[in-house]
Design a protein around this motif. Structure first.
Motif, short mmCIF file in Angstrom:
data_model
loop_
_atom_site.label_atom_id
_atom_site.label_comp_id
_atom_site.label_asym_id
_atom_site.label_seq_id
_atom_site.Cartn_x
_atom_site.Cartn_y
_atom_site.Cartn_z
N UNK A 212 -15.04 -0.62 5.96
CA UNK A 212 -15.90 1.17 5.54
C UNK A 212 -13.78 1.94 4.82
N UNK A 213 -13.77 2.16 6.04
CA UNK A 213 -11.45 3.10 5.34
C UNK A 213 -11.05 1.87 4.30
N UNK A 214 -11.16 0.61 4.85
CA UNK A 214 -10.25 0.06 3.83
C UNK A 214 -11.25 -0.64 2.46
N UNK A 215 -12.33 -0.57 2.47
CA UNK A 215 -13.19 -0.88 1.30
C UNK A 215 -13.34 0.26 0.09
N UNK A 216 -12.89 1.50 1.49
CA UNK A 216 -12.88 2.79 0.21
C UNK A 216 -11.19 2.69 -0.31
N UNK A 217 -10.76 2.70 0.42
CA UNK A 217 -9.45 2.51 -0.68
C UNK A 217 -9.09 1.30 -1.11
N UNK A 218 -9.52 0.27 -1.02
CA UNK A 218 -9.28 -0.54 -2.09
C UNK A 218 -10.72 -0.42 -3.64
N UNK A 219 -11.39 0.24 -3.17
CA UNK A 219 -12.57 0.56 -4.00
C UNK A 219 -11.79 2.25 -5.87
N UNK A 220 -10.86 2.76 -4.77
CA UNK A 220 -10.59 3.95 -5.38
C UNK A 220 -9.39 3.06 -5.67
N UNK A 221 -8.04 2.52 -5.45
CA UNK A 221 -7.21 1.87 -5.89
C UNK A 221 -7.39 1.00 -7.25
N UNK A 222 -8.62 0.73 -7.47
CA UNK A 222 -9.79 0.21 -8.43
C UNK A 222 -9.82 0.91 -9.42
N UNK A 223 -9.93 1.92 -9.37
CA UNK A 223 -10.20 2.91 -10.65
C UNK A 223 -12.22 3.79 -9.97
N UNK A 224 -12.30 3.25 -9.20
CA UNK A 224 -14.23 3.53 -9.01
C UNK A 224 -14.29 4.92 -8.04
N UNK A 225 -15.04 5.20 -8.49
CA UNK A 225 -15.24 7.34 -7.57
C UNK A 225 -16.33 6.47 -6.49
N UNK A 226 -16.16 6.52 -5.32
CA UNK A 226 -16.57 5.87 -4.49
C UNK A 226 -17.46 7.02 -3.50
#
Length: 253
Positions: A212-226
């Motif tokens: 989950x932590x990795x996915x949140x970091x990746x999504x946020x780096x792509x500009x998504x509000x998680x």
């Protein structure tokens, strides 16, 4: 694993794939479309689009322990018979599978899901002559959950080979796996990229806090509000539709 983690990607994405196919049929006045299932694996996306069957029905079917005793040939024969008994939603439609997993895509052809099946890696090589010929008459390219189609090298080869027919492309990557370079490439080839106003949808639960932590970091780096999405314990995915501007719902994205 798919059931234990609540995998629901197909249940959310396939109705949109069907909606886009139906819209394409209307706009281009097609009766027997050519559909390319990219990164197709065994062909479950093609099966769900073609036939009146749910993803849950597939999961229930393959949970039958009796199937473990069948040989691959027996399993293929049984699957082919099962599929042939299901109503077809788009009679005459021609589905083609493409995947780097040769055994999987060959199985999809053996059981009747694919009219043609190609074991090719477009990320590293141009399409073969037979695949290029198929792409030249393709009307719709579907990609469900894999990141392969969004890799610019593979996408460039798809777009070049299919340029005459300008197929619609519908893809549903997990958030964070989108590539700006791929969207830029689509626009360079004369496509408009849209989300159709559709919200992200759950892909599956995380299997651990670290995932989950990795996915949140990746999504946020792509500009998504998680917040309210990946923070709830699930991967999320997003539908993107690419098509020529005169056929798009809005002028750009």
């Amino acid at each position: 694993m798919q059931k234990s983690l609540g995998y629901s990607h197909h249940a959310h994405a396939v109705p949109v794939f069907r909606r886009m196919l139906e819209e394409l049929l209307r706009k281009r006045r097609l009766e027997a479309p050519n559909v390319l299932d990219f990164a197709s694996s065994y062909g479950i996306v093609s099966a769900l689009v073609r036939h009146d069957v749910s993803a849950e029905a597939f999961l229930r079917r393959y949970e039958d322990r009796k199937l473990d005793r069948l040989t691959p040939r027996q399993m293929a024969s049984r699957d082919a018979a099962w599929l042939s008994d299901l109503p077809e939603s788009y009679p005459g439609a021609r589905f083609t599978g493409v995947d780097v997993a040769g055994n999987a895509v060959a199985y999809g052809r053996a059981i009747g899901l694919f009219a043609d099946a190609f074991d090719e890696d477009l990320e590293h090589a141009a399409p073969s002559a037979p695949l290029a010929e198929t792409l030249s008459s393709t009307d719709l390219i579907l990609e469900c959950g894999s990141v392969a189609q969004l890799k610019p090298a593979a996408l460039e080869r798809l777009l070049r080979a299919s340029a005459v027919n300008k197929p619609w492309i519908v893809t549903s990557p997990v958030r964070g796996n989108e590539r700006k370079a791929a969207f830029d490439l689509l626009r360079d080839h004369g496509y408009v990229v849209e989300t159709l106003g559709l919200p992200p949808f759950p892909h599956r639960r995380f299997d651990s806090p670290s995932e989950q932590a990795r996915a949140i970091d990746i999504a946020r780096a792509a500009g998504h509000d998680t917040t309210g999405f990946e923070t709830t314990g699930y991967f999320y995915a997003q539908i993107y539709v690419a098509r020529p501007p005169e056929e798009a719902a809005v002028a750009g994205r």
